[in-house]
Enzyme design. Structure first.
Site, short mmCIF file in Angstrom:
data_model
loop_
_atom_site.label_atom_id
_atom_site.label_comp_id
_atom_site.label_asym_id
_atom_site.label_seq_id
_atom_site.Cartn_x
_atom_site.Cartn_y
_atom_site.Cartn_z
N CYS A 35 0.82 -1.22 0.00
CA CYS A 35 0.00 0.00 0.00
C CYS A 35 0.84 1.26 0.00
CB CYS A 35 -0.93 0.01 1.21
SG CYS A 35 -1.93 -1.48 1.38
N ASP A 56 -3.74 -2.62 6.99
CA ASP A 56 -4.93 -3.29 7.51
C ASP A 56 -5.15 -4.67 6.92
OD1 ASP A 56 -5.21 -0.63 8.46
OD2 ASP A 56 -7.36 -0.95 8.67
N CYS A 112 -2.26 3.74 2.94
CA CYS A 112 -3.20 2.79 3.52
C CYS A 112 -4.16 3.46 4.49
CB CYS A 112 -2.44 1.65 4.18
SG CYS A 112 -3.48 0.20 4.51
N ASP A 113 -5.11 2.68 4.96
CA ASP A 113 -6.36 3.18 5.55
C ASP A 113 -6.23 4.30 6.57
OD1 ASP A 113 -7.20 1.07 4.03
OD2 ASP A 113 -8.35 0.08 5.60
N LYS A 114 -5.38 4.14 7.58
CA LYS A 114 -5.35 5.11 8.68
C LYS A 114 -4.42 6.28 8.41
CE LYS A 114 -8.12 2.29 10.57
NZ LYS A 114 -8.10 1.36 9.44
N CYS A 126 -5.69 -0.92 -1.57
CA CYS A 126 -6.73 -1.76 -2.17
C CYS A 126 -7.56 -0.95 -3.16
CB CYS A 126 -7.63 -2.32 -1.08
SG CYS A 126 -6.76 -3.36 0.11
N GLU A 144 -11.33 -4.82 12.71
CA GLU A 144 -12.24 -5.06 11.60
C GLU A 144 -12.54 -6.55 11.51
OE1 GLU A 144 -10.41 -3.39 8.15
OE2 GLU A 144 -10.66 -1.33 8.84
N SER A 191 -14.08 -3.89 7.57
CA SER A 191 -13.28 -3.44 6.44
C SER A 191 -14.17 -2.75 5.42
CB SER A 191 -12.59 -4.65 5.78
OG SER A 191 -12.14 -4.33 4.49
#
Length: 552
Positions: A46, A78, A119-121, A191, A442, A468
């Site tokens: 990521c 994640d 990535c996510d955070k 993703c 998640e 997720s």
């Protein structure tokens, strides 16, 4: 306090010595120092490319006449932590990233901040940090991976999670699963579906904190490199005009972001993140605002997991600005809000042309995918503070069934694998909240297994944990108050009838207040899972999911 106070004057000669040890000149120092924060790591794909984007952003800063100083932030991937103990560290990493931005910028007297996320955070963490330090700031999402292919069909990593359930159900061979595993993530980048990372990329533009169009180019696209340079170069205008994050991230900007979230049908995690960013920006938004806006904004984006498309395909037709332009033209966005371009949102979008082509990636407002927003806020006697339901990724809006209650994700996953879950059931996973988890994991391993077994229309799941962005089905998360603090989800028993009504915003159990009170008399909170380390500290400080799970 900026670089002039940190490094100016005779008495700061020793301080300047440290800068000159790195090759900086007096002119470099006097030009102003910009911290370029890069969420970079070799932990996963990521963010593995983010350092090159950070270097390009630094070039842009130099080109503008200011002096860049690169630094890295930590991160948790994640998708790699999913289903493991490491997922407990994912949401807490958001706070660490925000703290890293604050420590680096404030601790070194930098005048401005450029963030390269992935990535996510990382995007919410950087936006939280920017709002907290409130110096001229801009962010750019590092981009998503290209779609993978399986038997000629485009796939994303969420398909692999679901394939595990298909294999367990005898619907896929191990060889087929291996082929999918090997091809789902073909390049660097986050993703590809409209999961959390890409939804937060939408938000970076929706809040006005990123350059128009910068979110959608894939990680390996030359357009991303171009935007990295332009993002770095844009910081000089922000400094010269003293435009700070709280000038951009106003209440109206958050209404725009929530509108974009609802229209996109993006990740439920973003509800948490917008609440947390608003907290740092001193803007008072609540779950009620998501409810209010979601009830009037149609969903118009057709991306995974609720549709077939990925961010790369959205980029082909113009990216996030196309979605925002459609919303602005119909009066759903505040066009007069300031953005990091130094222009208003309306001025930025005036230049956007919507291609006259046949496509079903972004629907017209008049013919939406859903009449209302893709995320619903549910309340009731087991979610007095609220819960979230990603309606955009479910073909079923109402479900009633008996509870099967599990204390933790692993127990629920074992029950699924042992065929102990039946059609009609409501899986309840508790003690996975911000404090109880800790870290609010998640539940993708479980939710994907539900879908993989073909239960996505017949089995529901509720939890005080998270989901997720790849999750689909009848899945209700962020139930608050959480079990660890005595929320009613802690008092549920096997067989209690649970009603989920996404259309009317209802989540309730067929348990009277009197019965809940009787059960509460014998309930005791469990011992904390961690007594040392960051998760122990986090569990003591973190607040309710209904307020963004911020440290209080």
């Amino acid at each position: 306090m900026g670089s002039k106070e940190f490094y100016g004057g005779i008495e700061k000669s020793p301080n300047r010595s440290f800068l000159k040890a790195m090759g900086l000149t007096d002119k470099d120092i006097s030009n102003g120092l910009v911290g370029v924060g890069v969420a970079w790591s070799e932990s996963g794909p990521c963010n593995i490319h983010a350092l090159s984007l950070g270097n390009k952003a630094a070039e842009g800063v130099s080109h503008s006449g200011m002096t860049p100083r690169l630094f890295a932030t930590p991160l948790v991937i994640d998708g790699m932590a999913m289903g493991n103990e490491g997922m407990r560290y994912s949401l807490p990493s958001r706070e660490v990233i925000a703290n890293t931005v604050e420590l680096t910028i404030k601790g070194h007297g930098f005048d401005a901040f450029v963030g390269i996320s992935g990535c996510d955070k990382t995007t919410p963490g950087m936006l939280m940090g920017a709002a907290r330090i409130n110096v001229p700031s801009i962010v750019m999402y590092g981009g998503s991976t290209l779609p993978g292919y399986y038997m000629g069909k485009k796939i994303a990593v969420g398909d692999v999670y679901e394939a595990v359930g298909s294999y367990q159900a005898g619907r896929m061979t191990v060889e087929e699963l291996k082929i999918m595993e090997n091809s789902a993530v073909p390049t660097a980048g986050a993703c590809g579906g409209l999961y959390t990372a890409n939804t937060m990329a939408f938000m970076s533009e929706g809040l006005g904190m990123a350059l128009t169009g910068s979110a959608s180019p894939p990680a390996v696209d030359s357009g991303k490199t171009k935007f990295a340079f332009e993002t770095g170069a844009a910081i000089k205008t922000l400094v010269e005009n003293d435009i700070k994050p709280r000038d951009v991230m106003t209440y109206e900007a958050f209404e725009n972001a929530i509108t974009l979230l609802m229209a996109s049908g993006g990740s439920t995690n973003v509800v948490l993140h917008l609440l947390a960013i608003a907290h740092e920006a001193h803007v008072n938004i609540k779950l009620d605002d998501f409810d209010r806006i979601g009830n009037k904004v149609p969903e118009i984006v057709n991306m995974k997991p609720g549709g077939p498309y990925t961010m790369a395909e959205l980029n082909e037709i113009g990216g996030v600005p196309v979605v925002m332009k459609k919303l602005l033209d119909k009066g759903f966005l505040h066009g007069d809000v300031l953005t990091v371009t130094g222009k208003t949102l309306r001025e930025n979008l005036n230049e956007i042309k919507i291609l006259n082509i046949k496509q079903d990636i972004v629907y017209d407002i008049e013919r939406p995918k859903m009449r209302t927003g893709g995320i619903k806020i549910l309340r009731g006697n087991i979610a007095r503070e609220g819960s979230v339901f990603k309606a955009s990724a479910s073909s079923v809006m109402k479900h009633t069934g008996p509870a099967k209650v599990f204390d933790g994700e692993e127990a629920a996953f074992r029950a699924l694998m042992d065929n102990k879950i039946e059609r009609g059931d409501v899986i309840v996973i508790r003690y996975e909240g911000p404090k109880g988890g800790p870290g609010m994991r998640e539940m993708l391993a479980v939710t994907a297994a539900v879908v993989g077994k073909g239960f996505d229309r017949d089995v529901a799941l509720i939890t005080d944990g998270r989901f997720s962005g790849a999750t689909r089905g009848i899945m209700i998360g962020h139930v608050a108050p959480e079990a660890f603090v005595g929320g009613e989800i802690a008092l549920l028993k096997d067989g209690d009838v649970i009603t989920i009504d996404g259309e009317n915003g209802l989540l309730k159990a067929s348990v009277s207040d009197e019965e809940f009170n009787r059960r509460r008399e014998s309930w005791r909170p469990p011992e904390p899972k961690y007594s040392t380390g960051y998760l122990s500290q986090y569990a003591k400080l973190v607040g309710s999911a209904s307020r963004g799970a911020v440290l209080e």
